[in-house]
Design an enzyme around this catalytic site. Structure first.
Site, PDB file in Angstrom:
ATOM      1  CG  HIS A  87      -2.070   1.104   0.680  1.00 52.99           C
ATOM      2  ND1 HIS A  87      -2.940   0.989  -0.384  1.00 52.99           N
ATOM      3  CD2 HIS A  87      -2.209   2.368   1.124  1.00 52.99           C
ATOM      4  CE1 HIS A  87      -3.582   2.120  -0.554  1.00 52.99           C
ATOM      5  NE2 HIS A  87      -3.163   2.980   0.348  1.00 52.99           N
TER       6      HIS A  87
ATOM      7  CE1 TYR B  91      -2.149   7.264  -1.097  1.00 49.40           C
ATOM      8  CE2 TYR B  91      -1.702   5.357   0.284  1.00 49.40           C
ATOM      9  CZ  TYR B  91      -2.598   6.206  -0.338  1.00 49.40           C
ATOM     10  OH  TYR B  91      -3.949   6.006  -0.223  1.00 49.40           O
TER      11      TYR B  91
ATOM     12  CG  HIS C 112      -8.540   1.595  -7.678  1.00 49.74           C
ATOM     13  ND1 HIS C 112      -8.872   2.893  -7.343  1.00 49.74           N
ATOM     14  CD2 HIS C 112      -7.541   1.235  -6.825  1.00 49.74           C
ATOM     15  CE1 HIS C 112      -8.115   3.291  -6.327  1.00 49.74           C
ATOM     16  NE2 HIS C 112      -7.286   2.313  -6.006  1.00 49.74           N
ATOM     17  CG  PHE C 113      -4.127  -1.229 -10.531  1.00 40.83           C
ATOM     18  CD1 PHE C 113      -3.420  -1.348 -11.696  1.00 40.83           C
ATOM     19  CD2 PHE C 113      -4.615  -2.377  -9.920  1.00 40.83           C
ATOM     20  CE1 PHE C 113      -3.226  -2.580 -12.271  1.00 40.83           C
ATOM     21  CE2 PHE C 113      -4.421  -3.617 -10.490  1.00 40.83           C
ATOM     22  CZ  PHE C 113      -3.722  -3.719 -11.678  1.00 40.83           C
ATOM     23  CG  HIS C 114      -4.999   0.027 -15.768  1.00 37.71           C
ATOM     24  ND1 HIS C 114      -5.192  -1.209 -15.211  1.00 37.71           N
ATOM     25  CD2 HIS C 114      -3.930  -0.107 -16.609  1.00 37.71           C
ATOM     26  CE1 HIS C 114      -4.301  -2.063 -15.703  1.00 37.71           C
ATOM     27  NE2 HIS C 114      -3.522  -1.420 -16.551  1.00 37.71           N
TER      28      HIS C 114
ATOM     29  NE  ARG D 257      -6.429  -7.903  -9.657  1.00 33.74           N
ATOM     30  CZ  ARG D 257      -5.599  -7.294  -8.789  1.00 33.74           C
ATOM     31  NH1 ARG D 257      -5.959  -7.122  -7.531  1.00 33.74           N
ATOM     32  NH2 ARG D 257      -4.425  -6.863  -9.168  1.00 33.74           N
ATOM     33  NE  ARG D 258      -2.902  -9.874 -10.428  1.00 30.19           N
ATOM     34  CZ  ARG D 258      -2.254  -9.699  -9.299  1.00 30.19           C
ATOM     35  NH1 ARG D 258      -2.634 -10.301  -8.214  1.00 30.19           N
ATOM     36  NH2 ARG D 258      -1.192  -8.949  -9.274  1.00 30.19           N
TER      37      ARG D 258
HETATM   38 FE1  HAS Z   1      -5.848   2.083  -4.350  1.00 36.87          FE
HETATM   39  C1  HAS Z   1      -6.165  -1.343  -4.633  1.00 36.87           C
HETATM   40  C2  HAS Z   1      -7.924   2.066  -1.644  1.00 36.87           C
HETATM   41  C3  HAS Z   1      -5.415   5.499  -3.972  1.00 36.87           C
HETATM   42  C4  HAS Z   1      -3.177   1.983  -6.499  1.00 36.87           C
HETATM   43  N1  HAS Z   1      -4.865   0.615  -5.377  1.00 36.87           N
HETATM   44  C5  HAS Z   1      -5.173  -0.731  -5.373  1.00 36.87           C
HETATM   45  C6  HAS Z   1      -4.262  -1.419  -6.239  1.00 36.87           C
HETATM   46  C7  HAS Z   1      -3.382  -0.484  -6.725  1.00 36.87           C
HETATM   47  C8  HAS Z   1      -3.788   0.788  -6.185  1.00 36.87           C
HETATM   48  C9  HAS Z   1      -2.205  -0.733  -7.635  1.00 36.87           C
HETATM   49  O1  HAS Z   1      -9.092  -0.007   0.290  1.00 36.87           O
HETATM   50  C10 HAS Z   1      -4.308  -2.904  -6.587  1.00 36.87           C
HETATM   51  C11 HAS Z   1      -3.364  -3.754  -5.824  1.00 36.87           C
HETATM   52  C12 HAS Z   1      -3.474  -5.177  -6.299  1.00 36.87           C
HETATM   53  O2  HAS Z   1      -2.816  -5.510  -7.296  1.00 36.87           O
HETATM   54  O3  HAS Z   1      -4.243  -5.943  -5.705  1.00 36.87           O
HETATM   55  N2  HAS Z   1      -6.586   3.520  -3.083  1.00 36.87           N
HETATM   56  C13 HAS Z   1      -7.429   3.289  -2.058  1.00 36.87           C
HETATM   57  C14 HAS Z   1      -7.729   4.557  -1.394  1.00 36.87           C
HETATM   58  C15 HAS Z   1      -7.027   5.531  -2.071  1.00 36.87           C
HETATM   59  C16 HAS Z   1      -6.295   4.864  -3.103  1.00 36.87           C
HETATM   60  C17 HAS Z   1      -8.624   4.773  -0.215  1.00 36.87           C
HETATM   61  N3  HAS Z   1      -4.565   3.465  -5.102  1.00 36.87           N
HETATM   62  C18 HAS Z   1      -4.544   4.811  -4.814  1.00 36.87           C
HETATM   63  C19 HAS Z   1      -3.481   5.446  -5.532  1.00 36.87           C
HETATM   64  C20 HAS Z   1      -2.835   4.454  -6.239  1.00 36.87           C
HETATM   65  C21 HAS Z   1      -3.538   3.222  -5.953  1.00 36.87           C
HETATM   66  C22 HAS Z   1      -3.147   6.919  -5.442  1.00 36.87           C
HETATM   67  C23 HAS Z   1      -1.666   4.514  -7.141  1.00 36.87           C
HETATM   68  C24 HAS Z   1      -0.967   5.570  -7.398  1.00 36.87           C
HETATM   69  N4  HAS Z   1      -6.864   0.647  -3.359  1.00 36.87           N
HETATM   70  C25 HAS Z   1      -7.634   0.845  -2.256  1.00 36.87           C
HETATM   71  C26 HAS Z   1      -8.121  -0.454  -1.765  1.00 36.87           C
HETATM   72  C27 HAS Z   1      -7.613  -1.429  -2.604  1.00 36.87           C
HETATM   73  C28 HAS Z   1      -6.833  -0.711  -3.600  1.00 36.87           C
HETATM   74  C29 HAS Z   1      -8.978  -0.726  -0.592  1.00 36.87           C
HETATM   75  C30 HAS Z   1      -7.811  -2.940  -2.500  1.00 36.87           C
HETATM   76  C31 HAS Z   1      -8.946  -3.412  -3.312  1.00 36.87           C
HETATM   77  C32 HAS Z   1      -9.052  -4.917  -3.247  1.00 36.87           C
HETATM   78  O4  HAS Z   1      -9.987  -5.398  -2.602  1.00 36.87           O
HETATM   79  O5  HAS Z   1      -8.212  -5.611  -3.822  1.00 36.87           O
HETATM   80  C33 HAS Z   1      -6.997   7.013  -1.703  1.00 36.87           C
HETATM   81  O6  HAS Z   1      -5.665   7.420  -1.474  1.00 36.87           O
HETATM   82  C34 HAS Z   1      -7.623   7.883  -2.723  1.00 36.87           C
HETATM   83  C35 HAS Z   1      -7.732   9.324  -2.234  1.00 36.87           C
HETATM   84  C36 HAS Z   1      -7.894  10.284  -3.377  1.00 36.87           C
HETATM   85  C37 HAS Z   1      -8.751  11.288  -3.426  1.00 36.87           C
HETATM   86  C38 HAS Z   1      -8.803  12.145  -4.669  1.00 36.87           C
HETATM   87  C39 HAS Z   1      -8.257  13.569  -4.458  1.00 36.87           C
HETATM   88  C40 HAS Z   1      -8.255  14.297  -5.743  1.00 36.87           C
HETATM   89  C41 HAS Z   1      -7.265  15.134  -6.184  1.00 36.87           C
HETATM   90  C42 HAS Z   1      -7.377  15.761  -7.552  1.00 36.87           C
HETATM   91  C43 HAS Z   1      -7.912  17.179  -7.454  1.00 36.87           C
HETATM   92  C44 HAS Z   1      -8.158  17.719  -8.811  1.00 36.87           C
HETATM   93  C45 HAS Z   1      -7.828  18.970  -9.216  1.00 36.87           C
HETATM   94  C46 HAS Z   1      -8.123  19.370 -10.615  1.00 36.87           C
HETATM   95  C47 HAS Z   1      -7.170  19.950  -8.332  1.00 36.87           C
HETATM   96  C48 HAS Z   1      -9.660  11.628  -2.310  1.00 36.87           C
HETATM   97  C49 HAS Z   1      -6.079  15.439  -5.340  1.00 36.87           C
HETATM   98  C50 HAS Z   1      -8.946  20.622 -10.672  1.00 36.87           C
HETATM   99  C51 HAS Z   1      -9.359  20.861 -12.062  1.00 36.87           C
HETATM  100  C52 HAS Z   1      -9.688  22.070 -12.595  1.00 36.87           C
HETATM  101  C53 HAS Z   1     -10.072  22.165 -14.025  1.00 36.87           C
HETATM  102  C54 HAS Z   1      -9.636  23.299 -11.834  1.00 36.87           C
END
Ligand code: HAS
Length: 542
Positions: free
Chosen positions: A216, A220, A367-369, A432-433
């Site tokens: 995990h 980050y 999700h991870f793509h 998956r997979r």
């Molecule tokens: Fe995830 C599974 C939960 C974020 C990557 N995640 C994965 C896997 C990967 C991955 C690779 O709780 C698969 C692993 C595997 O092979 O089995 N993930 C989360 C949560 C977050 C999260 C709570 N994941 C990421 C990020 C990754 C990533 C970042 C890669 C870089 N994830 C999970 C969970 C699993 C999981 C479970 C397991 C699922 C299972 O059962 O297998 C949080 O960190 C997300 C928080 C993000 C936000 C978004 C904030 C938005 C922002 C953009 C603002 C936009 C702006 C644009 C400013 C709250 C900062 C403005 C535009 C204008 C035009 C003005």
């Protein structure tokens, strides 16, 4: 930046982009093999290609790119690297590159078909684990070299507040080091003895727990360098200022605290871990969402303030004056926009009950793509477009800028189609997979086919985008006109709160992080060791 530092950084970037190309080819082939329409020579199989795709993209492309970017930024903001840090960095690079080549060879020989998560019971040749040791130890050398640079800089400047970029680089490498301790433990204590045959059995639950302890925070480790670009580089590109140095540092501190003791959210459906501990780690997972929300807030503030300074008055008119035609801004911005639904998907995954619906389905692949392969990758491409010519002493021409925009659009469209289909079909239960053949003839599998086709179309667009990216990268590295390309580093907004010194109190933050890890893991880990099967390393040990 200094030419010697530039060549260290460029070396990392080179391995990174070569891995990206090979990993992308494996990705395309794997889609064809899975479709059942193609058979490859030498009976190259789906899982073998999937392993190459995952390892080369998720682990190698990212890590090498990050190290190249961090070294360049440290040299830019703290000045030319001192001798010892630079030499240690080179040693790390050599070790990591050797490990990468060794691992790739064993994957291609079908001797390490264990996927990028490689936990037990899948077993690879011992050489695959030896290769991983080289990659990890090499990366630790890089961490040591960056800490060393920071330490010397701090002592020479009489403890001045460190530049924001360098602070973030040190934090990222600290997070990486603490996280990879879990990886080192499972590889050295479990996989190497088991794959060589010194012990007969392996404890699967312990191997998965140690993997996810690492897995995990790994996500980050990918995300933080993208955030470094958003916080530090983007304000300069758009003609604005960093909203708050203190807020940016605090968000990185929160990542160190909360990104590690949350691995159980990947194991919510696993037996052998009490619900109390799963619940505790789910709560911490919701805490790690906070620094991302802070980042979103900060970025909106940067964009709006920059727009207002250009004289825009309406509620959202500041959006119009953002430099949409500048690929250095456009690519990371697409990454940010994608992160809004991608982050929402993460929150769904982390919600204990909803996880039961999506776990082990193609939703997770979707999700991870969207996260690593879109938000992070697009930001990295955006960085590459100015960093490569900066390092090679060339210019980002307007033609390459335009091609970069086309590349970004192709990537965004391809990923939207592919990941959208993955999310949807995952909700219908598509696993998956899983190789195509396993489900042939199953009535439910028929409903999945249109989505599989959409995934293949998205994947093909992505492959075109990779080819275009490779052309641009090659041109910027070797053919673009000689000249100067800026390394954009933003300045902090005048009225911003001054940064409290406590944010640089490493002992405090690493201490709290260690305490949280101990609280979240000690008791469940103790239970696992007690139940280790006879013949496995845990059993003998206790
Ligand atoms: Fe995830 C599974 C939960 C974020 C990557 N995640 C994965 C896997 C990967 C991955 C690779 O709780 C698969 C692993 C595997 O092979 O089995 N993930 C989360 C949560 C977050 C999260 C709570 N994941 C990421 C990020 C990754 C990533 C970042 C890669 C870089 N994830 C999970 C969970 C699993 C999981 C479970 C397991 C699922 C299972 O059962 O297998 C949080 O960190 C997300 C928080 C993000 C936000 C978004 C904030 C938005 C922002 C953009 C603002 C936009 C702006 C644009 C400013 C709250 C900062 C403005 C535009 C204008 C035009 C003005």
């Amino acid at each position: 930046i200094d030419r010697r530092d530039a060549s260290l950084s460029l070396s990392f970037l080179t391995v990174s982009f070569v891995s990206l190309l090979i990993g992308a080819i494996a990705g395309l082939l794997q889609t064809f093999v899975r479709s059942g329409a193609f058979e490859l020579p030498f009976s190259i199989g789906y899982y073998q290609l999937l392993t190459a795709h995952g390892v080369l993209l998720a682990l190698i492309f990212t890590t090498f790119f990050i190290l190249g970017f961090l070294y360049a930024g440290i040299s830019k903001t703290m000045g030319t690297l001192y001798d010892v840090p630079r030499r240690t960095g080179w040693l790390g690079f050599v070790m990591m590159t050797f490990g990468t080549i060794l691992a790739t060879v064993f994957i291609l020989l079908n001797k390490a078909t264990v996927l990028y998560t490689f936990y037990a019971p899948l077993q690879a040749s011992p050489w695959f684990y030896v290769a991983l040791v080289h990659v990890v130890v090499g990366s630790w050398l890089c961490a040591f070299s960056m800490w060393n640079q920071y330490y010397i800089w701090k002592s020479r400047t009489k403890n001045k507040l460190s530049p924001l970029f360098s602070y973030m680089a040190v934090m990222t490498m600290t997070l990486w080091f603490v996280a990879t301790l879990g990886l080192a433990a499972t590889v050295l204590l479990q996989f190497i003895p088991w794959s060589i045959g010194w012990v007969e059995k392996i404890d699967i639950l312990i191997s998965r727990t140690l993997f996810w302890y690492f897995g995990h925070p790994l996500v980050y480790f990918w995300l933080l360098p993208a955030y470094m670009c958003w916080y530090v580089v983007i304000p300069k590109i758009i003609g604005g200022k960093i909203f708050s140095d203190a807020l940016a540092r605090l968000s990185f501190v929160l990542f160190l605290l909360f990104s590690i003791p949350v691995g159980f959210h990947h194991q919510l459906l696993e037996p052998g871990i009490a619900h109390t501990w799963k619940f505790f780690q789910v709560v911490l997972t919701f805490m790690v969402i906070v620094p991302s929300l802070m980042t979103a807030f900060s970025m909106f503030a940067v964009f709006e303030t920059a727009g207002r300074k250009k004289g825009t008055k309406g509620l959202f008119t500041w959006i119009k004056v953002l430099p949409w035609g500048d690929v250095r801004f456009f690519a990371p911005m697409m990454g940010m926009l994608i992160f809004i639904p991608a982050g929402a998907g993460g929150i769904i995954n982390a919600s204990h009950q909803l996880n039961q619906v999506i776990h082990n389905t193609l939703w997770v692949t979707g999700h991870f793509h969207l996260t690593v392969a879109s938000t992070v990758a697009l930001t990295f491409f955006g960085i590459g477009y100015w960093l490569i010519p900066h390092l090679t002493g060339r210019t980002l021409t307007s033609r390459m800028n335009k091609l970069g925009i086309v590349q970004t659009i192709l990537w965004t469209v391809g990923m939207t189609i592919m990941s959208g289909a993955m999310h949807a079909v995952g909700l219908f239960g598509a696993p998956r997979r899983t190789s195509y053949t396993t489900y042939t003839g199953h009535p439910q599998a028929i409903d999945w086919i249109p989505y599989q086709i959409a995934m293949a179309i998205g994947g093909t667009i992505l492959f075109l985008a990779i080819i275009l990216l490779m052309y641009i990268v090659w041109f910027l590295a070797f053919k673009a006109p000689i000249g100067i390309t800026e390394f954009p580093i933003g300045e902090v907004e005048e009225g911003a709160l001054s940064t409290p010194a406590v944010l640089e109190n490493w002992k405090l933050w690493v201490g709290i992080s260690g305490a949280l890890i101990l609280i979240a893991y000690t008791i469940p880990f103790w239970h696992m060791i007690q139940h280790a099967p006879p013949g496995s390393p845990g059993y003998k040990f206790w």
